[in-house]
Design an enzyme around this catalytic site. Structure first.
Site, short mmCIF file in Angstrom:
data_model
loop_
_atom_site.label_atom_id
_atom_site.label_comp_id
_atom_site.label_asym_id
_atom_site.label_seq_id
_atom_site.Cartn_x
_atom_site.Cartn_y
_atom_site.Cartn_z
N VAL A 1 5.01 9.52 1.69
CA VAL A 1 6.29 9.23 1.06
C VAL A 1 6.05 8.74 -0.36
O VAL A 1 5.19 7.90 -0.59
CB VAL A 1 7.05 8.15 1.85
CG1 VAL A 1 8.37 7.83 1.18
CG2 VAL A 1 7.27 8.59 3.27
N CYS A 2 6.79 9.31 -1.31
CA CYS A 2 6.65 8.91 -2.70
C CYS A 2 7.97 8.30 -3.13
O CYS A 2 8.95 9.00 -3.35
CB CYS A 2 6.32 10.13 -3.54
SG CYS A 2 6.13 9.75 -5.28
N ILE A 3 8.01 6.98 -3.22
CA ILE A 3 9.25 6.29 -3.53
C ILE A 3 8.88 5.05 -4.33
O ILE A 3 7.82 4.46 -4.13
CB ILE A 3 10.02 5.99 -2.22
CG1 ILE A 3 11.32 5.25 -2.46
CG2 ILE A 3 9.17 5.25 -1.24
CD1 ILE A 3 12.13 5.05 -1.19
#
Lengths: 165, 191
Positions: free
Chosen positions: A88-90
């Protein structure tokens, strides 16, 4: 022997178990290792992810909460901000110093006052509202922008598959 | 005096022989056990190891590297040492099939092309036996609501697992019902 990191993680685990946010569940895979968690997020209603349950693995660094954990979905998630391998890229998972693009507000990024609960809530709203400024999955981002129907079809198909249907 | 000067070369010869003897002894079991089996159930060589050696010695044939790795049990440093000490790698027998090189090793960091599909949740959490049982979960829902936080560690773990299973099974039931409803609707409209 227990480090401050695992004490803090235990406290968060306790908090999440006693008062879990709607549609979210998380805890260590085994209490022997407080640095590896499994989280479950329900797909938000009114989105193509609705009805799905999305398990993810959270890996915490030894200096947590100074550094953020990493999060990886354990099922296929077709989403602009999720890499093909599930990572996840957040912004909340990025430490403030680690932003080469400078597009994220410092307040959105990781800091010790954030928590697992806030990460999971952010990820849940990320599912509903992708951020296509810095896509992790470029193909999904393009599809989300240009062919929304196709995007939703893939997402729904993945949800069905992940439930063994 | 004469005795002493003689001893030094003898000692050197002894050390060299002992060294070679030990090396031969250590190499033998690995080579011996994998040689007759060949590719089929020998040591599985990681293509990455072949790449590793091939990058150091681009002049070498990949097949020969694979063969040498196969015989020494996938020991990269042994193969490297062998090449560095000037010994040639053996030519593999014609029946030997080295593992295919990794596809698109240059584009590794980009999107992994053929990623293995992840198992579905029912398989992953071993819920196949409970998928059809609709009433059981509904009953346990109301009967034994797990306490939010237990002082007992094992109970906590069990609660976690139960909540997890209920979450997945509930989602599955809901989706199943939804699909059934859809199928029925389309079935009636078609007939």
């Amino acid at each position: 022997m227990t480090s401050s990191a695992s004490k803090r993680l235990f406290k968060e685990y306790r908090g999440l178990s006693s008062d879990p946010p709607e549609g979210i569940m998380a805890g260590p895979v085994s209490e022997d290792d407080m640095f590896l968690w499994e989280a479950f997020i329900q797909g938000p209603e009114g989105t193509p992810f609705e009805g799905g349950v999305f398990p993810a693995e959270l890996k915490f660094p030894k200096d947590y909460p100074l550094a953020p954990p990493t999060m990886r979905f354990l099922v296929d998630v077709w989403h602009p901000n999720v890499y093909a391998n599930g990572n996840v890229c957040i912004s909340i998972l990025h430490p403030p110093g680690d932003d080469p693009h400078q597009y994220e507000q410092a307040s959105e990024r990781w800091s010790p006052i954030q928590s697992v609960e806030k990460i999971l809530i952010s990820v849940m709203s990320m599912l509903a509202e992708p951020n296509d400024e810095s896509p992790a999955n470029v193909d999904a981002a393009r599809m989300w922008r240009e062919k929304r129907a196709d995007y939703e079809k893939i997402v729904k198909e993945n949800v069905r598959k992940s439930l063994g249907l | 005096m004469a005795e002493q000067t003689l001893n030094v070369p003898q000692l050197v010869v002894f050390i060299v022989l002992a060294f070679l003897g030990v090396r031969w002894y250590l190499r033998k079991p690995a080579a011996g056990s994998t040689r007759p089996t060949g590719q089929s159930h020998g040591v599985r060589i990681d293509p990455a190891q072949i790449d590793q050696v091939a990058q150091m010695f681009p002049q070498l044939d990949r097949r020969q590297i694979a063969w040498d790795l196969q015989r020494n049990g996938g020991n990269v440093s042994a193969t490297t040492e062998r090449v560095l000490t000037g010994r040639r790698l053996d030519t593999p027998p014609p029946s030997f099939n080295p593992p295919a090189p990794r596809a698109a090793s240059t584009a590794q960091s980009a999107t992994p092309a053929a990623k293995p599909t992840k198992p579905d949740l029912i398989t992953r959490y071993n819920l196949a036996s409970r998928v059809g049982v609709a009433s059981e979960a509904a009953a346990s829902d109301s009967a034994s609501k797990p306490k939010a936080w237990s002082a007992d560690r094992n109970e906590r773990q069990a609660n976690m697992q139960r909540k997890r299973e209920e979450m997945i099974l509930a989602a599955r039931r809901k989706m199943e019902a939804q699909e059934k409803g859809k199928a029925k609707a389309s079935g009636t409209s078609a007939s």
